[in-house]
Write a protein that holds these residues in place. Structure first.
Motif, PDB file in Angstrom:
ATOM      1  N   LEU A 110      42.120  21.820  52.963  1.00 47.36           N
ATOM      2  CA  LEU A 110      41.056  21.075  52.208  1.00 47.36           C
ATOM      3  C   LEU A 110      41.483  20.526  50.658  1.00 47.36           C
ATOM      4  N   HIS A 111      42.716  21.029  50.373  1.00 49.53           N
ATOM      5  CA  HIS A 111      43.356  20.631  49.085  1.00 49.53           C
ATOM      6  C   HIS A 111      44.910  20.702  49.053  1.00 49.53           C
ATOM      7  N   GLN A 112      45.383  20.108  48.074  1.00 51.36           N
ATOM      8  CA  GLN A 112      46.791  19.871  47.979  1.00 51.36           C
ATOM      9  C   GLN A 112      47.702  21.089  47.484  1.00 51.36           C
ATOM     10  N   ALA A 113      46.865  22.023  46.559  1.00 53.02           N
ATOM     11  CA  ALA A 113      47.679  23.075  45.899  1.00 53.02           C
ATOM     12  C   ALA A 113      46.640  24.543  45.992  1.00 53.02           C
ATOM     13  N   ILE A 114      46.453  24.841  47.094  1.00 60.16           N
ATOM     14  CA  ILE A 114      45.591  26.111  47.128  1.00 60.16           C
ATOM     15  C   ILE A 114      46.746  27.355  47.064  1.00 60.16           C
ATOM     16  N   GLN A 115      46.053  28.247  46.117  1.00 60.11           N
ATOM     17  CA  GLN A 115      47.107  29.242  46.029  1.00 60.11           C
ATOM     18  C   GLN A 115      46.850  30.627  46.808  1.00 60.11           C
ATOM     19  N   PRO A 116      47.794  31.266  47.213  1.00 60.86           N
ATOM     20  CA  PRO A 116      47.353  32.354  48.016  1.00 60.86           C
ATOM     21  C   PRO A 116      46.617  33.520  47.420  1.00 60.86           C
ATOM     22  N   SER A 117      45.679  34.270  48.179  1.00 61.10           N
ATOM     23  CA  SER A 117      44.781  35.090  47.449  1.00 61.10           C
ATOM     24  C   SER A 117      45.327  36.441  46.862  1.00 61.10           C
ATOM     25  N   TYR A 118      46.501  36.642  47.102  1.00 63.20           N
ATOM     26  CA  TYR A 118      47.037  37.824  46.718  1.00 63.20           C
ATOM     27  C   TYR A 118      47.461  37.727  45.087  1.00 63.20           C
ATOM     28  N   LEU A 119      47.614  36.515  44.607  1.00 65.32           N
ATOM     29  CA  LEU A 119      47.722  36.115  43.267  1.00 65.32           C
ATOM     30  C   LEU A 119      46.661  36.470  42.462  1.00 65.32           C
ATOM     31  N   PRO A 120      45.429  35.840  42.592  1.00 67.42           N
ATOM     32  CA  PRO A 120      44.178  36.196  41.637  1.00 67.42           C
ATOM     33  C   PRO A 120      43.897  37.773  41.984  1.00 67.42           C
ATOM     34  N   ASN A 121      43.912  38.397  43.185  1.00 68.73           N
ATOM     35  CA  ASN A 121      43.723  39.635  43.634  1.00 68.73           C
ATOM     36  C   ASN A 121      44.187  40.700  42.679  1.00 68.73           C
ATOM     37  N   LYS A 122      45.696  40.359  42.250  1.00 66.15           N
ATOM     38  CA  LYS A 122      46.241  41.367  41.561  1.00 66.15           C
ATOM     39  C   LYS A 122      45.912  41.377  40.182  1.00 66.15           C
ATOM     40  N   TYR A 123      45.341  40.347  39.478  1.00 67.34           N
ATOM     41  CA  TYR A 123      45.155  40.127  38.292  1.00 67.34           C
ATOM     42  C   TYR A 123      43.442  40.685  38.031  1.00 67.34           C
ATOM     43  N   ILE A 124      42.637  40.452  38.922  1.00 62.59           N
ATOM     44  CA  ILE A 124      41.321  40.675  38.984  1.00 62.59           C
ATOM     45  C   ILE A 124      41.440  42.301  38.967  1.00 62.59           C
ATOM     46  N   LYS A 125      42.157  42.715  39.794  1.00 64.39           N
ATOM     47  CA  LYS A 125      42.041  44.511  39.818  1.00 64.39           C
ATOM     48  C   LYS A 125      42.730  45.088  38.829  1.00 64.39           C
ATOM     49  N   ALA A 126      43.767  44.448  38.119  1.00 66.11           N
ATOM     50  CA  ALA A 126      44.352  45.185  37.000  1.00 66.11           C
ATOM     51  C   ALA A 126      43.618  45.014  35.742  1.00 66.11           C
ATOM     52  N   THR A 127      42.693  44.014  35.478  1.00 60.66           N
ATOM     53  CA  THR A 127      42.003  43.550  34.129  1.00 60.66           C
ATOM     54  C   THR A 127      40.553  43.557  34.226  1.00 60.66           C
ATOM     55  N   THR A 128      40.070  43.750  35.473  1.00 65.41           N
ATOM     56  CA  THR A 128      38.461  43.982  35.408  1.00 65.41           C
ATOM     57  C   THR A 128      37.828  44.994  36.230  1.00 65.41           C
ATOM     58  N   GLN A 129      36.638  45.272  35.910  1.00 67.92           N
ATOM     59  CA  GLN A 129      36.106  46.433  36.832  1.00 67.92           C
ATOM     60  C   GLN A 129      34.840  45.802  37.524  1.00 67.92           C
ATOM     61  N   GLU A 130      33.858  46.596  38.380  1.00 65.87           N
ATOM     62  CA  GLU A 130      32.934  46.050  39.252  1.00 65.87           C
ATOM     63  C   GLU A 130      31.869  45.225  37.999  1.00 65.87           C
ATOM     64  N   GLY A 131      31.509  44.255  38.226  1.00 70.07           N
ATOM     65  CA  GLY A 131      30.348  43.763  37.414  1.00 70.07           C
ATOM     66  C   GLY A 131      30.906  42.719  36.398  1.00 70.07           C
ATOM     67  N   ASP A 132      32.185  42.803  36.244  1.00 65.42           N
ATOM     68  CA  ASP A 132      32.874  41.918  34.997  1.00 65.42           C
ATOM     69  C   ASP A 132      32.757  40.396  35.562  1.00 65.42           C
ATOM     70  N   LEU A 133      32.732  39.670  34.524  1.00 66.25           N
ATOM     71  CA  LEU A 133      32.672  38.295  34.644  1.00 66.25           C
ATOM     72  C   LEU A 133      34.099  37.481  34.709  1.00 66.25           C
ATOM     73  N   VAL A 134      34.473  36.825  35.807  1.00 66.01           N
ATOM     74  CA  VAL A 134      35.848  36.169  36.303  1.00 66.01           C
ATOM     75  C   VAL A 134      35.510  34.771  36.180  1.00 66.01           C
ATOM     76  N   VAL A 135      36.205  33.905  35.455  1.00 64.31           N
ATOM     77  CA  VAL A 135      36.088  32.399  35.058  1.00 64.31           C
ATOM     78  C   VAL A 135      37.410  31.792  35.823  1.00 64.31           C
ATOM     79  N   ASP A 136      37.132  30.785  36.738  1.00 60.04           N
ATOM     80  CA  ASP A 136      38.220  29.917  36.884  1.00 60.04           C
ATOM     81  C   ASP A 136      37.995  28.634  36.259  1.00 60.04           C
ATOM     82  N   PRO A 137      38.433  27.921  35.283  1.00 56.55           N
ATOM     83  CA  PRO A 137      37.970  26.581  34.920  1.00 56.55           C
ATOM     84  C   PRO A 137      38.807  25.426  35.681  1.00 56.55           C
ATOM     85  N   TRP A 138      39.545  25.729  36.731  1.00 58.63           N
ATOM     86  CA  TRP A 138      40.110  24.790  37.709  1.00 58.63           C
ATOM     87  C   TRP A 138      40.044  25.302  39.168  1.00 58.63           C
TER      88      TRP A 138
END
Ligand code: SAM
Length: 285
Positions: free
Chosen positions: A211-239
């Motif tokens: 679908l896209h030329q530059a899809i990242q693997p899910s384990y990348l955002p997964n690591k940082y979401i788990k490390a820096t946020t808790q349930e209910g927190d807001l995560v934003v991806d501007p790209w």
């Protein structure tokens, strides 16, 4: 926008990501995570050349800094491509990512948690013969505040067999030179949650390239979401692209807002996010 978010759990919009972040209340985002167009990469969504890279990405960092909570983080996954010189040959490896990292500290006053390295198991060959094969990308991990809290327990990893057998069969002793992590003879127990996480991530590139030329693997955002946020927190991806960050955020019960300038990507991301939420609801029933 946040009322809709509380009910719907995600919002995606077809618009410039920096302008999109500016629509949010100040201090509302816990994590800005994304992968911008890479320096000099020729994609169907355009090229951000080295010499214009800082001016193109600056509005995003400005907006992120304003909209992040005091205890918030920004992580930028990026790789510098080689610069194309006269005659069309790519040679010099751009240092603009290193420059951006230094500016994030010096110009924007953000605090560097780390610059992590993603080592790809199956890198795509550039076909160039001017340096070794490109096999890693950088994750520029910054905190809005100089004192931060991250959840290392959430991202622990399995111990290696060697470490486990070392713990089981050895008593650790202080070293004569004083550089040691035990003060007296001691046995070390493995942490039941796993070994401490490393600042190197290893794994394959995404298999979802249709679908896209530059899809990242899910384990990348997964690591940082788990490390820096808790349930209910807001995560934003501007790209946002295909919405990989959003899918992981929803699976981890965070809320998500994503922006992209291409309607087709936004439509596909919306479908994927909706499917993720439906899957979660089915699991609950
Ligand atoms: C490297 S891709 C991100 C891919 C995404 N992480 C994924 O897994 O699908 C960069 C994305 O930025 C988008 N983009 C480029 N300029 C943008 C802008 N000014 N605002 C928002 N998105 C933009 C592109 O359309 C592209 O989808």
């Amino acid at each position: 926008m946040l009322e809709t978010l509380a009910e719907k759990k995600y919002i995606v919009k077809c618009m410039d990501g920096a302008e999109g972040m500016l629509l949010l209340p100040d201090s509302s985002i816990k994590l800005v995570y994304g992968s911008p167009p890479y320096p000099n990469a020729e994609r169907n969504y355009g090229v951000w050349k080295s010499d214009e890279y800082i001016s193109k990405i600056s509005p995003f960092i400005n907006a992120a800094k304003l909209k992040l909570r005091e205890d918030g983080f920004i992580v930028i996954n990026v790789k510098a491509n080689r610069e194309r010189h006269k005659g069309g040959r790519c040679t010099t490896r751009s240092l603009v990512v290193e420059k951006l990292a230094i500016m994030m500290e010096e110009e924007w006053g953000l605090s560097c948690v780390d610059i992590e390295i993603w080592v790809k198991d199956n890198p795509v060959s550039t076909g160039l013969r001017v340096a070794c094969q490109d096999a890693y990308e950088q994750n520029l991990w910054f905190s809005k505040s100089p004192s931060w809290k991250i959840n290392l327990d959430a991202i622990r990893r399995p111990y290696s067999e060697t470490t486990l057998s070392k713990y089981e069969n050895n008593e650790f002793k202080p070293r004569a030179n004083g550089v040691s992590y035990v003060r007296k003879n001691k046995r070390i127990q493995a942490n039941p949650l796993g070994a401490l996480p490393q600042n190197v991530i290893r794994g394959p590139v995404s298999a979802r390239q249709d679908l896209h030329q530059a899809i990242q693997p899910s384990y990348l955002p997964n690591k940082y979401i788990k490390a820096t946020t808790q349930e209910g927190d807001l995560v934003v991806d501007p790209w946002m692209g295909t919405g990989t960050t959003g899918i992981e955020a929803l699976k981890l019960r965070r809320t998500f807002i994503g922006f992209d300038i291409y309607q087709e990507y936004v439509k596909n991301a919306e479908t994927a996010l909706l499917k993720t939420l439906e899957g979660l609801r089915d699991d609950e029933e």
